[in-house]
Design a protein around this motif. Sequence first.
Motif, PDB file in Angstrom:
ATOM      1  N   GLU A  26       0.832  -1.200   0.000  1.00 15.41           N
ATOM      2  CA  GLU A  26       0.000   0.000   0.000  1.00 15.41           C
ATOM      3  C   GLU A  26       0.867   1.250   0.000  1.00 15.41           C
ATOM      4  O   GLU A  26       0.578   2.227  -0.702  1.00 15.41           O
ATOM      5  CB  GLU A  26      -0.925  -0.014   1.227  1.00 15.41           C
ATOM      6  CG  GLU A  26      -2.078  -0.980   1.113  1.00 15.41           C
ATOM      7  CD  GLU A  26      -3.052  -0.858   2.277  1.00 15.41           C
ATOM      8  OE1 GLU A  26      -3.019   0.180   2.965  1.00 15.41           O
ATOM      9  OE2 GLU A  26      -3.826  -1.794   2.488  1.00 15.41           O
ATOM     10  N   LEU A 210      -9.994   2.057  -6.994  1.00 21.75           N
ATOM     11  CA  LEU A 210     -10.547   2.754  -5.833  1.00 21.75           C
ATOM     12  C   LEU A 210     -11.234   4.060  -6.217  1.00 21.75           C
ATOM     13  O   LEU A 210     -11.899   4.668  -5.370  1.00 21.75           O
ATOM     14  CB  LEU A 210      -9.440   3.037  -4.808  1.00 21.75           C
ATOM     15  CG  LEU A 210      -8.770   1.812  -4.196  1.00 21.75           C
ATOM     16  CD1 LEU A 210      -7.649   2.227  -3.263  1.00 21.75           C
ATOM     17  CD2 LEU A 210      -9.789   0.954  -3.453  1.00 21.75           C
ATOM     18  N   SER A 229      -6.494  -5.756   0.812  1.00 27.88           N
ATOM     19  CA  SER A 229      -6.761  -4.412   1.321  1.00 27.88           C
ATOM     20  C   SER A 229      -7.473  -3.551   0.286  1.00 27.88           C
ATOM     21  O   SER A 229      -8.362  -2.754   0.619  1.00 27.88           O
ATOM     22  CB  SER A 229      -5.451  -3.740   1.747  1.00 27.88           C
ATOM     23  OG  SER A 229      -4.537  -3.709   0.665  1.00 27.88           O
ATOM     24  N   VAL A 230      -7.108  -3.724  -0.981  1.00 30.12           N
ATOM     25  CA  VAL A 230      -7.750  -2.966  -2.055  1.00 30.12           C
ATOM     26  C   VAL A 230      -9.144  -3.511  -2.333  1.00 30.12           C
ATOM     27  O   VAL A 230     -10.096  -2.747  -2.546  1.00 30.12           O
ATOM     28  CB  VAL A 230      -6.882  -2.994  -3.330  1.00 30.12           C
ATOM     29  CG1 VAL A 230      -7.530  -2.189  -4.447  1.00 30.12           C
ATOM     30  CG2 VAL A 230      -5.482  -2.461  -3.037  1.00 30.12           C
ATOM     31  N   LEU A 232     -11.213  -4.902  -0.261  1.00 33.39           N
ATOM     32  CA  LEU A 232     -12.129  -4.485   0.800  1.00 33.39           C
ATOM     33  C   LEU A 232     -12.586  -3.050   0.597  1.00 33.39           C
ATOM     34  O   LEU A 232     -13.767  -2.735   0.760  1.00 33.39           O
ATOM     35  CB  LEU A 232     -11.456  -4.647   2.162  1.00 33.39           C
ATOM     36  CG  LEU A 232     -11.165  -6.096   2.596  1.00 33.39           C
ATOM     37  CD1 LEU A 232     -10.382  -6.101   3.895  1.00 33.39           C
ATOM     38  CD2 LEU A 232     -12.453  -6.891   2.747  1.00 33.39           C
ATOM     39  N   GLU A 233     -11.657  -2.183   0.226  1.00 30.07           N
ATOM     40  CA  GLU A 233     -12.018  -0.772   0.038  1.00 30.07           C
ATOM     41  C   GLU A 233     -12.837  -0.568  -1.231  1.00 30.07           C
ATOM     42  O   GLU A 233     -13.741   0.276  -1.267  1.00 30.07           O
ATOM     43  CB  GLU A 233     -10.744   0.072  -0.012  1.00 30.07           C
ATOM     44  CG  GLU A 233     -11.008   1.573  -0.013  1.00 30.07           C
ATOM     45  CD  GLU A 233      -9.734   2.400   0.099  1.00 30.07           C
ATOM     46  OE1 GLU A 233      -9.816   3.621  -0.099  1.00 30.07           O
ATOM     47  OE2 GLU A 233      -8.666   1.816   0.387  1.00 30.07           O
ATOM     48  N   ALA A 234     -12.531  -1.344  -2.256  1.00 28.00           N
ATOM     49  CA  ALA A 234     -13.214  -1.166  -3.548  1.00 28.00           C
ATOM     50  C   ALA A 234     -14.485  -1.987  -3.674  1.00 28.00           C
ATOM     51  O   ALA A 234     -15.172  -1.909  -4.691  1.00 28.00           O
ATOM     52  CB  ALA A 234     -12.257  -1.541  -4.684  1.00 28.00           C
ATOM     53  N   THR A 262     -17.567  -9.130   3.491  1.00 27.31           N
ATOM     54  CA  THR A 262     -17.775  -7.770   2.974  1.00 27.31           C
ATOM     55  C   THR A 262     -18.729  -7.771   1.794  1.00 27.31           C
ATOM     56  O   THR A 262     -19.647  -6.942   1.707  1.00 27.31           O
ATOM     57  CB  THR A 262     -16.426  -7.152   2.566  1.00 27.31           C
ATOM     58  OG1 THR A 262     -15.596  -7.030   3.726  1.00 27.31           O
ATOM     59  CG2 THR A 262     -16.616  -5.776   1.946  1.00 27.31           C
TER      60      THR A 262
END
Length: 286
Positions: A26, A210, A229-230, A232-234, A262
């Motif tokens: 990240e 994102l 990590s990407v 989950l955010e996207a 998620t």
Amino acid sequence: MSEENKHSGGQLNLLVATEQVDAVCEWVRGALVKEPVEVTRPLAEESLLEIYFDSLLEAEIALKALPETLPVQTAEAKEYLEQDWTTFWHHHFKTMELGQNLRIVPEWEEAPVDGKTNIIINPGLSFGTGGHFTTKFCLEALEDAFRTLDIQTMIDAGTGSGILSIAARKLGIPDIVAFDYDPVCVEQCNENAARNGVGGKIHFFQADVLEPGWHTQPADLVCANILTSVLLEAAPLIKRAAKKRILLSGIREIEADAVADTFIQLGCKEVSRDGDGQWCGIVIDV
């Protein structure tokens, strides 16, 4: 950089504890605007991250920019030559049979002619040869989706070498768009598409998963082979982009439940998952 040395330049190597890989990746993406290449043995406690630059000077500047708080065990900037990269792929990338009817063939090997779908790949500096579990999972899940669902449109998020999109086009999916954060990947994708006789038949472009705007309308199938990590955010953007099915990978097995939960909370349904003890892929229906 001259044409004959276009794949020569600088390389930053970071040795990182495996559980810290996501955090370091990240930082690299945000601070250096580069996509790191992870070289990890199965079940290893340490991972090597390789970041490639146009020159050794750029790699040395990036080395000096590493914050003291970044969880890196060792860091090294070095020069690489085009023949180093070529030798690496010739040693590690071999012809592979996948799924029921797919075969991945390095450009430097002769493709068999036996009715199977050959996908000719020269990865260059991009990720995606079918050798890593995450890519293999997506290719086999893609073939299954094409066989069992009416898939006419596809979005390939984080396309890397373009291998998933090229496979989809050669299987028979007519409308495909594919993007990557790294412009080097987009260039390599177009070259790989041309190698496979599908040049101009897939829309490759640069975008950030994102950031909204990478899709103008939903597709039947969305492939996202991106780190957890990407993903989950996207997740909300990926879910809105899909009409029928989502293929998720780039996930460590210990993170699979978090990713699945998620998407379930967004109204999706988990169809299946598979892993190799370290990496995992999940099939989601919308």
